[in-house]
Scaffold this active site. Structure first.
Site, short mmCIF file in Angstrom:
data_model
loop_
_atom_site.label_atom_id
_atom_site.label_comp_id
_atom_site.label_asym_id
_atom_site.label_seq_id
_atom_site.Cartn_x
_atom_site.Cartn_y
_atom_site.Cartn_z
N GLY A 24 -2.51 -11.69 8.80
CA GLY A 24 -2.52 -13.09 9.20
C GLY A 24 -3.80 -13.49 9.91
N GLY A 25 -4.78 -12.60 9.89
CA GLY A 25 -6.04 -12.85 10.59
C GLY A 25 -6.81 -14.05 10.05
N GLU A 26 -6.49 -14.46 8.84
CA GLU A 26 -7.17 -15.63 8.27
C GLU A 26 -6.37 -16.92 8.50
OE1 GLU A 26 -9.60 -13.18 7.99
OE2 GLU A 26 -8.14 -12.39 6.59
N ARG A 81 0.80 -1.24 0.00
CA ARG A 81 0.00 0.00 0.00
C ARG A 81 0.82 1.28 0.00
NH1 ARG A 81 -2.87 -3.61 3.25
NH2 ARG A 81 -4.38 -4.55 1.85
N TRP A 135 -3.18 -5.30 10.35
CA TRP A 135 -2.61 -5.36 9.00
C TRP A 135 -2.71 -4.08 8.21
CZ3 TRP A 135 -6.08 -4.78 4.89
CH2 TRP A 135 -7.42 -5.07 5.14
N ASN A 152 -13.57 -1.28 3.27
CA ASN A 152 -12.41 -2.12 3.47
C ASN A 152 -11.18 -1.22 3.64
OD1 ASN A 152 -10.31 -4.32 2.91
ND2 ASN A 152 -12.19 -5.51 2.80
N ARG A 202 -15.42 -1.64 9.29
CA ARG A 202 -15.93 -2.64 8.36
C ARG A 202 -17.33 -3.09 8.74
NH1 ARG A 202 -11.37 -6.73 6.05
NH2 ARG A 202 -12.83 -8.46 6.11
N ASP A 210 -16.37 -11.80 10.35
CA ASP A 210 -15.12 -11.32 9.77
C ASP A 210 -15.11 -9.80 9.64
OD1 ASP A 210 -12.56 -11.30 8.62
OD2 ASP A 210 -13.38 -11.44 6.60
#
Ligand SMILES: O=C(O)c1cc(C(=O)O)c2c(n1)C(=O)C(=O)c1cc(C(=O)O)[nH]c1-2
Length: 549
Positions: A165-167, A105, A215, A378, A312, A285
């Site tokens: 790494g949240g997933e 980003r 993140w 998002n 979100r 989520d």
């Protein structure tokens, strides 16, 4: 007004460290904008999905590309001439561990160095003049499912970074490094493993693989030397694996601290000063990572230092910056999972119909949850214009079905326990919203054909710039919401624009390049349509007034 010869940098992702994305430049304004045209363009490699906001320091523009980043570029910000291009040599197996985009980003700048977070969990410092590597440190082992996709925050001699790494159920942290040497100065866990008040909010040992990854970007308040960062969803997505079902009156037993939260940290030590959890015991989520806007707005007629965020979960939050106390929370998109947020307790008032539990494993079309996990918003950046008092939100109107299933933690692999389908709201799956945080309502908005509108920048020239996935790049009158200018790129635009001035000429820059992985998450007809509509891209577009003055 800036005089000829005066220069203005854009040295950080959000311009100021409070992520307002406001520029006091006004040579390009709601009147002169008709003369805005291409000043220079630069093709980037590789052609892919671009989320980078370029930064400009001392006449040089720094750009990071996707896929590693594969390259970091330094360009003459006046002409686009390439000064250097560095291949970071990031190993190419990171793709397995990047949930949502092989993107970067932005780079960050400080003390003559350019800092770049990497998909292989490393942080690199380059010499800004030559591009030569000064140091590289490992922030987190990417083989645990972690990535760095966002720029670090540079505070004095400290370079502070989070990671994704949240997933994947990573143990998540925010850490600070000495900008000269890369030496670690502090490390703060987002789920402090030795704090019983935190671990008790998770069922069993689930706190050990609880995600809560910081993140996206951080913000910094110099006056109180405080860093603000948001944390992702708790892992796995199936909430029943990390807590008991809510009680009869909706009481939540396991909040899963500090997931889906805003954290305030002491910049000197990394110690968490306060937290505010937006989605306790998240079951949808709803990452709480979106950028924290540090601004001063009138609350009951009194100038108040606040943290603002379009979360979100569909609510727009205003918290007191000093102690995190909730001031207001209002839905800025259609929001079914909660009816409101109780200001006194700070807790959402959930509608139990929209939560999966051990008894309700599936939410069908009838109980469709709004917003979807793509979020009311998002990662695409909001901006705040102190002159109009409005926050500009690239928003989504998407709803989802949700089905939970069993999941077992397996290091380095997806840890979800959920399936879904998504639909967009008729006529406006995407929406660009100008939100009034004082009067707590929409001031104006623009309906868009696709979700995931691009990030925004707003200026003293009464303008707000943003792009979308049809490839258009727009300028709107920041006060009235009238479209005043547009330009068609060759790809899609999701990256946020920025603006700077050199030798008395103001420039506006935006990088084009589609969105890919999130289109897959959206799925269905809409997801396919988005992929078809936006080819891979990669180009810096820079605009200035034709007259040059
Ligand atoms: O939980 C995480 O660690 C994590 C990381 C990222 C990322 O690093 O880009 C995204 C997400 N989550 C996420 O939930 C999400 O919707 C998302 C969209 C994007 C993107 O680049 O378009 N990244 C991410």
């Amino acid at each position: 007004k800036k005089k000829v010869g005066e220069n203005t940098d854009w040295a950080y992702y959000g311009n100021d460290l409070g992520n307002m994305r406001y520029s006091a430049l006004d040579q390009i304004n709601d009147k002169s904008i008709k003369d805005l045209s291409v000043a220079w363009q630069k093709d980037l490699e590789p052609k892919e999905a671009y989320e980078c906001t370029p930064i400009v320091v001392g006449g040089t523009m720094y750009v990071t590309t996707p896929l590693g980043p594969k390259y970091v570029y330094a360009l003459n910000a006046k002409t686009g001439e390439e000064l250097w291009k560095v291949d970071l040599g990031v190993p190419q197996d990171y793709a397995k561990y990047a949930c949502c985009g092989l993107v970067n980003r932005a780079p960050s700048y400080g003390n003559g160095k350019v800092f770049v977070g990497r998909l292989d969990g490393k942080l690199t410092a380059l010499d800004a003049k030559t591009g030569k590597e000064v140091w590289t440190v490992t922030v987190i082992d990417y083989k645990s499912g972690a990535v760095i996709t966002s720029p670090p925050l540079v505070v004095g001699n400290k370079v502070v970074t989070g990671h994704g790494g949240g997933e994947y159920g990573t143990g998540s942290r925010i850490s600070a490094y000495d900008s000269e040497t890369g030496k670690e100065l502090w490390l703060s866990y987002t789920v402090p493993q030795d704090d019983k008040n935190v671990t008790d909010t998770w069922k069993g040992e689930s706190f050990k693989t609880g995600g809560s990854a910081p993140w996206l970007v951080g913000s910094y308040d110099k006056e109180t030397n405080t860093i603000f960062w948001g944390t992702s969803n708790p892992s796995p997505w199936n909430a029943t694996l990390r807590g008991d079902d809510p009680g009869k009156n909706g009481e939540i037993t396991h909040k899963n601290l500090y997931s889906s939260s805003t954290l305030a940290l002491d910049a000197e030590t990394g110690k968490i000063k306060w937290h505010y959890q937006k989605t306790p015991f998240d079951a949808w989520d709803y990452d709480g990572v979106n950028e924290k806007l540090l601004a001063t707005i009138k609350i009951n007629g009194v100038d108040t230092k606040v943290v603002m965020e379009a979360d979100r979960n569909g609510f727009f939050y205003v918290n007191n910056r000093a102690d995190g106390k909730l001031i207001s929370a209002d839905p800025y998109v259609k929001t079914t999972w909660a009816k409101s947020v109780d200001i006194a307790t700070g807790m959402p008032v959930e509608d139990p119909m929209f939560r999966t539990t051990t008894k309700v494993k599936e939410l069908t079309d009838k109980e469709r949850v709004w917003p979807s996990f793509v979020g009311g918003k998002n990662w695409e950046a909001t901006s705040f214009n102190p002159n109009t008092g409005l926050v500009y939100i690239p928003a989504n109107n998407l709803g989802m079905t949700f089905k939970i299933s069993d999941a077992t933690y397996d290091r380095g692999n997806f840890y979800l326990g959920a399936g879904w389908t998504m639909i967009g709201e008729e006529g406006k799956p995407g929406e660009f919203i100008a939100w009034d945080p004082v009067n707590r309502k929409k001031a104006w908005s623009v309906n868009l054909k696709y979700p995931m509108p691009g990030g925004s920048v707003t200026t003293k020239g009464n303008l707000v710039f943003f792009g979308d996935l049809t490839g258009m790049f727009y300028a709107y009158n920041a006060m009235t919401g009238d479209k005043v200018w547009e330009y068609k790129t060759e790809s899609g635009v999701v990256a946020a624009p920025m603006t700077y001035q050199i030798d008395g000429v103001q420039y506006v820059a935006v990088i084009e390049g589609r969105m890919n992985v999130m289109a897959g998450f959206i799925g269905g007809e809409l997801g396919e349509e988005i992929l078809k509509a936006t080819p891979a891209g990669g180009k810096v577009n820079v605009f200035a007034l034709k007259t040059g003055k």
